[in-house]
Design a protein around this motif. Structure first.
Motif, PDB file in Angstrom:
ATOM      1  N   CYS B 199       3.898 -26.182 -26.184  1.00 40.12           N
ATOM      2  CA  CYS B 199       3.498 -25.395 -25.008  1.00 40.12           C
ATOM      3  C   CYS B 199       2.513 -26.182 -24.167  1.00 40.12           C
ATOM      4  CB  CYS B 199       2.844 -24.083 -25.430  1.00 40.12           C
ATOM      5  SG  CYS B 199       3.819 -23.103 -26.557  1.00 40.12           S
ATOM      6  N   VAL B 200       1.628 -26.923 -24.879  1.00 40.27           N
ATOM      7  CA  VAL B 200       0.532 -27.598 -24.180  1.00 40.27           C
ATOM      8  C   VAL B 200       1.038 -28.710 -23.268  1.00 40.27           C
ATOM      9  CG1 VAL B 200      -1.211 -27.092 -25.908  1.00 40.27           C
ATOM     10  CG2 VAL B 200       0.196 -29.140 -26.151  1.00 40.27           C
ATOM     11  N   GLU B 201       2.281 -29.166 -23.505  1.00 39.51           N
ATOM     12  CA  GLU B 201       2.751 -30.271 -22.678  1.00 39.51           C
ATOM     13  C   GLU B 201       2.936 -29.846 -21.230  1.00 39.51           C
ATOM     14  OE1 GLU B 201       5.865 -32.506 -24.452  1.00 39.51           O
ATOM     15  OE2 GLU B 201       4.668 -32.878 -26.253  1.00 39.51           O
ATOM     16  N   CYS B 202       3.228 -28.584 -20.989  1.00 41.73           N
ATOM     17  CA  CYS B 202       3.270 -28.099 -19.613  1.00 41.73           C
ATOM     18  C   CYS B 202       2.003 -27.319 -19.267  1.00 41.73           C
ATOM     19  CB  CYS B 202       4.478 -27.193 -19.387  1.00 41.73           C
ATOM     20  SG  CYS B 202       6.025 -28.078 -19.306  1.00 41.73           S
ATOM     21  N   GLY B 211      -0.564 -29.361 -17.423  1.00 44.09           N
ATOM     22  CA  GLY B 211       0.098 -30.364 -18.256  1.00 44.09           C
ATOM     23  C   GLY B 211       1.098 -31.223 -17.515  1.00 44.09           C
ATOM     24  N   ASN B 212       1.903 -30.612 -16.689  1.00 44.42           N
ATOM     25  CA  ASN B 212       2.962 -31.379 -16.049  1.00 44.42           C
ATOM     26  C   ASN B 212       3.146 -30.823 -14.646  1.00 44.42           C
ATOM     27  OD1 ASN B 212       5.057 -33.041 -15.549  1.00 44.42           O
ATOM     28  ND2 ASN B 212       6.499 -32.058 -16.942  1.00 44.42           N
ATOM     29  N   ALA B 213       2.094 -30.954 -13.886  1.00 45.91           N
ATOM     30  CA  ALA B 213       2.022 -30.213 -12.634  1.00 45.91           C
ATOM     31  C   ALA B 213       2.931 -30.766 -11.545  1.00 45.91           C
ATOM     32  CB  ALA B 213       0.587 -30.181 -12.142  1.00 45.91           C
ATOM     33  N   PHE B 214       3.433 -31.972 -11.714  1.00 45.99           N
ATOM     34  CA  PHE B 214       4.157 -32.598 -10.600  1.00 45.99           C
ATOM     35  C   PHE B 214       5.672 -32.540 -10.732  1.00 45.99           C
ATOM     36  CE2 PHE B 214       0.128 -34.834 -11.018  1.00 45.99           C
ATOM     37  CZ  PHE B 214      -0.413 -34.529  -9.790  1.00 45.99           C
ATOM     38  N   ASN B 215       6.162 -32.532 -11.972  1.00 42.61           N
ATOM     39  CA  ASN B 215       7.582 -32.806 -12.159  1.00 42.61           C
ATOM     40  C   ASN B 215       8.435 -31.569 -12.345  1.00 42.61           C
ATOM     41  OD1 ASN B 215       6.779 -35.481 -12.142  1.00 42.61           O
ATOM     42  ND2 ASN B 215       6.340 -35.408 -14.343  1.00 42.61           N
TER      43      ASN B 215
END
Lengths: 345, 590
Positions: B199-202, B211-215
């Motif tokens: 979960c933490v990856e995003c 965590g993955n704000a751009f993609n």
């Protein structure tokens, strides 16, 4: 009679339990939700329930021979009043107003318990009993009071004297007096004589009757008249301009004034004063169309000082919209809320 | 370390996105291996009556068409200035559901029952944090059902709610699943699981959605941000009940159709899901005692207190966040809206609140400002304008651009400027008769100016004088040297900035351009915030309403003396009443 009263008593117990539970967070505080738009009537109904409940309760208690002494009835009623005002009524009532209600309530209770000599004696009997301390229980109570009252009074005065920070109360005039005329995009508009150039019938003539016949219906939902859809391609005149005004509204205004024109837009929560609620009968329904035109064109910065121009985030729309666009938005706001603009005659 | 994390997150997200794409194409991987725990097979609801649909059309064209468009493609007149964009109904992809990933949501035109009618609940409670408002109290229950009958039959075009061939309903039995008590043990296990389940990856190491704000992209190709678990009142599925753990459990079990958020029903047990939900719920902002913040029912956001109290400390004001004095200092929620008064208007502000604390001593006052920002933004190279410049060349979003030019399509494509925070206080506030203040946006004029202190992520801390919304700032004599940046750190999606400034005295400061802070007085204060990745600069920013900085006075000695005196007085009074009563009685009996 008895059946009726026991039903009343049941309502009373249920109501008190629910209110107490919500106040002290035993049950979720939104168990009985207050719904926007129905709050006053909801609260009135609730109070009616409690009146029925109290009547039933006191009847049942005396029927069972457990009648509550007048003394406790009076105190209980007053406490209920204060709790209800503080924890239930929304939006919250400021303390000063609650203090006023409390005083009035106290006076009422006193009038009630001292209506005649006999009642008054009944009311003050418990106080006298404690003062005289004839029984062990009363003696104990007397000593408890002797100690407790000075401590409480001292505590309250300490609390009152502690420095506190509360937001200063500032009173704002919501509809300040308009000027005689206003200059927008280089042209002067006299508020008394100007007309919305888009309030026209399909032939292009200014026609208030025609437009008033095509606004949304009052009542729940405020829906459009079945045969007056502004999105109908064939529209000419008023309804066509309503649609154009709506497009401008939903590109510019809904961010604060909300999708339902009730002042609950996306950014509204951050601002103070809060955006105007056009569905409230106290806003545009009370005003002339030219007043709205002036307010929209000049925005917050164009308010006189009593309207708090320093705090309002209302844009001076002449910076963003043309005169035609402003008139169309005003047209849309009246259409969507189902109100008629006030006229000078 | 961080790089590999982001990379991994990107792959996971892409994979998840793929799964969602496949599943939304009508294939449901869940059913092949039996039902996931907590789900039961459900029946498709019958088609709504023709009258309902016709009546719903009238509701739709009065209320909904303005954003959702004539064909329900989410392209109404309001759409291009919104992010997230209004839902495109055509594909039948709905986010908040009780049904398994990829399935249509629950909707029954005859049953407005909570928990059994997802679309009805969405219309009733709205989608907090987006432009979709709650329609309860505006539309009657019947009208809400009518408009949904119209939307599900006429505007959902690629799927059919009643087609037994292609559609199925696998329903989360949320009413039968009792929430697990939020014990420390459960939360601890949840905290471990959110790492294990990635979960933490995003959502980020602290769950601030960084965590993955751009993609991340949604099914319609627009940028989308992972939820910030610390702002539960912005959860789309919060149903106006943000601290209710069941909502998190539901979202986690069913996933969010059309987004990279997958369903975790297949690889977690119900028990594990409650642990995760308890942990996520525990992260949402709470008061110092750990209780949920009071939510304002009119805005569905935390209630606002407009006074920012500042406590006194002896000696130096600590720069350490963990210091006792900062832990004791009251923390205030300051709501931020887009600057939408003057061009360039900021229709989508990615910063919607900041948290402010303050301390002071005899020489200085310090503001500690914390706010969640998914991206740390520092402009590359030199900015094309001077720090004092207010009227800069930033374009505001055009009203009508079509999808490609819309504000949603612009997200993450802006030129990156500095993250920044501004504190604006009234100059000579004591001379203004209350309630008059200088205007909130950079002051009124030369006569009523504002004192503006601005910190930028490039490390600069500057002081300006503002004399109007369209007037460039003026530099201030020596104020900048008298200020000090005690802290400026971005960590896991949150900025911590501590700004120290003089309380002001006539010897060292300039009364005509600096705010003088006085104990026990209400000093008008406004906050500004800029998100560099949102292309925020100049007037494109987030603003607050007027707040008041209030330096708590030390408790005067009388506060301790008078109450005792009063208490003694009451004791005397009691004695008098008792004696009087007993004398009277004696007189009577005699």
């Amino acid at each position: 009679m008895k059946a009726l009263m026991s039903l009343g008593a049941l309502i009373g117990v249920a109501g008190l339990l629910l209110l107490g539970g919500m106040t002290f967070d035993v049950v979720p505080s939104n168990t009985v939700r207050l719904v926007e738009g129905y709050m006053p009537i909801q609260l009135l109904l609730e109070v009616a329930c409690f009146v029925i409940g109290f009547t039933g309760l006191s009847y049942m208690a005396s029927a069972m021979g457990m009648a509550l002494p007048r003394f406790w009835q009076g105190i209980g009623f007053w406490i209920f009043l204060m709790v209800y005002l503080k924890y239930r009524v929304y939006p919250p009532i400021p303390f000063s107003v609650r203090a006023m209600y409390g005083t009035v309530g106290l006076v009422t209770v006193f009038m009630w318990v001292s209506a005649n000599e006999e009642d008054w004696n009944k009311f003050k009997q418990p106080i006298m009993n404690v003062l005289d301390a004839q029984t062990g229980m009363n003696r104990l109570l007397r000593y408890v009071y002797l100690v407790l009252i000075p401590i409480l009074v001292g505590g309250f005065s300490f609390n009152a004297m502690m420095p506190k920070s509360e937001e200063p109360i500032e009173l704002r005039t919501v509809h300040p007096a308009p000027p005689a005329s206003t200059k927008v995009h280089g042209k002067t508009y006299t508020l008394q004589t100007s007309q919305n150039p888009y309030r026209v019938n399909p032939e292009g003539k200014y026609d208030q009757e025609f437009s008033n016949a095509n606004i949304v219906e009052q009542g729940m939902g405020r829906l459009m008249k079945p045969n007056a859809n502004p999105w109908d391609e064939k529209n000419q005149g008023y309804l066509k301009y309503v649609r154009e005004g709506g497009e401008i509204f939903f590109q510019n205004c809904h961010f604060c004034h909300g999708d339902n024109l009730n002042g609950r837009g996306l950014h509204a929560f951050a601002f103070n004063p809060i955006p105007a609620n056009f569905t409230d009968p106290g806003t545009i329904a009370q005003l002339q169309e030219t007043f709205i035109f002036w307010r929209v064109s000049k925005g917050g910065i164009g308010l006189p000082n009593e309207g708090f121009p320093w705090a309002s985030v209302m844009p001076p729309w002449e910076q963003h919209l043309t005169v035609d666009e402003i008139w169309k938005v005003v047209l849309f706001e009246y259409w969507h809320t189902g109100y008629y603009p006030r006229t000078w005659d | 370390m961080m790089d590999s994390m982001t990379q991994k997150a990107g792959i996971i997200a892409a994979a998840a996105f793929g799964v969602v794409l496949v599943s939304s194409a009508g294939y449901s991987p869940v059913l092949a291996q039996g039902l996931p725990e907590g789900f039961k097979k459900g029946d498709l609801a019958p088609e709504p009556s023709a009258e309902m649909i016709e009546a719903g059309k009238r509701v739709y064209f009065t209320k909904c068409v303005w954003c959702h468009g004539v064909d329900g493609a989410g392209d109404g007149p309001g759409a291009d200035r919104l992010w997230p964009r209004p839902r495109n109904f055509n594909q039948g992809t709905f986010k908040i559901r009780h049904t398994a990933s990829g399935e249509l949501p629950l909707f029954d035109a005859k049953k407005p029952t909570p928990g059994q009618n997802d679309l009805f609940e969405t219309v009733t409670h709205g989608l907090p944090g987006s432009a979709m408002p709650p329609w309860e109290g505006i539309l009657s229950e019947e009208q809400r059902q009518q408009v949904l009958s119209f939307v599900t039959t006429q505007l959902v075009k690629d799927r059919k709610f009643t087609d037994k061939e292609s559609e199925s309903q696998t329903v989360l039995q949320l009413a039968d699943l009792k929430p697990k008590p939020a014990t420390d043990e459960s939360k601890k296990r949840g905290g471990e699981l959110i790492v294990e389940k990635k979960c933490v990856e995003c959502h980020g190491m602290e769950g601030r959605g960084d965590g993955n704000a751009f993609n991340l992209k949604d099914d319609w190709g627009f940028s989308i941000q992972p939820a910030n678990w610390h702002k539960c009142w912005n959860f789309r599925g919060s149903r106006q009940d943000p601290y209710n753990v069941s909502n998190i459990f539901r979202t986690f079990s069913t996933g969010v159709n059309g987004t990279p958020m997958p369903s975790f029903a297949d690889n977690t047990s119900v028990d594990e899901r409650w642990d995760i939900a308890n942990f996520v719920n525990s992260l949402c902002e709470r008061d110092t005692l750990g209780n949920p913040l009071p939510i304002d029912p009119l805005t569905d956001k935390p209630k606002i207190n407009f006074v920012i109290p500042s406590d006194m400390v002896e000696g130096e004001i600590p720069a350490d966040l963990e210091h006792e004095a900062w832990k004791k200092a009251p923390k205030r929620y300051v709501a931020m809206g887009g600057q939408i008064t003057h061009k360039p208007r900021n229709f989508v502000n990615r910063l919607d609140d900041i948290w402010v604390r303050s301390l002071y001593n005899d020489k200085h006052i310090v503001y500690l400002i914390e706010w969640d920002d998914r991206t740390k933004s520092v402009a590359e190279g030199k900015l094309p304008w001077a720090p004092t410049q207010v009227n800069i060349d930033i374009k505001e979003q055009d009203p009508k651009t079509g999808e490609e030019g819309s504000i949603a399509a612009q997200q993450n494509n802006y030129a990156v400027y500095n993250d920044a925070i501004g504190i604006e206080t009234a100059v000579k506030w004591k001379e203004l008769p209350a309630p008059i203040k200088p205007r909130y946006l950079f002051g009124t004029n030369e006569q009523y100016p504002m004192d503006i202190v601005k910190w930028e992520a490039d490390g600069s801390l500057r002081a300006f004088k503002g004399t109007g919304w369209d007037k460039d700032f003026e530099e201030r004599d020596n104020y900048e040297e008298a200020m000090k940046l005690l802290k400026a750190e971005w960590k896991n999606g949150r900025w911590y900035v501590m700004i120290q400034r003089p309380v002001g005295n006539k010897k060292d400061q300039d009364y005509d351009e600096d705010t003088f802070f006085e104990v026990g007085q209400y000093i008008p204060t406004v906050f500004f915030a800029w998100d560099g990745h949102n292309g925020d600069a100049g007037r494109k920013m987030a603003v607050s309403a007027f707040y008041y900085t209030f330096m708590n006075p030390p408790v005067p000695q009388e506060t301790y003396i008078y109450p005792v005196v009063i208490a003694v007085g009451v004791v005397l009074l009691e004695g008098w009443v008792l004696t009087r009563r007993s004398n009277r009685k004696k007189g009577k009996t005699l």
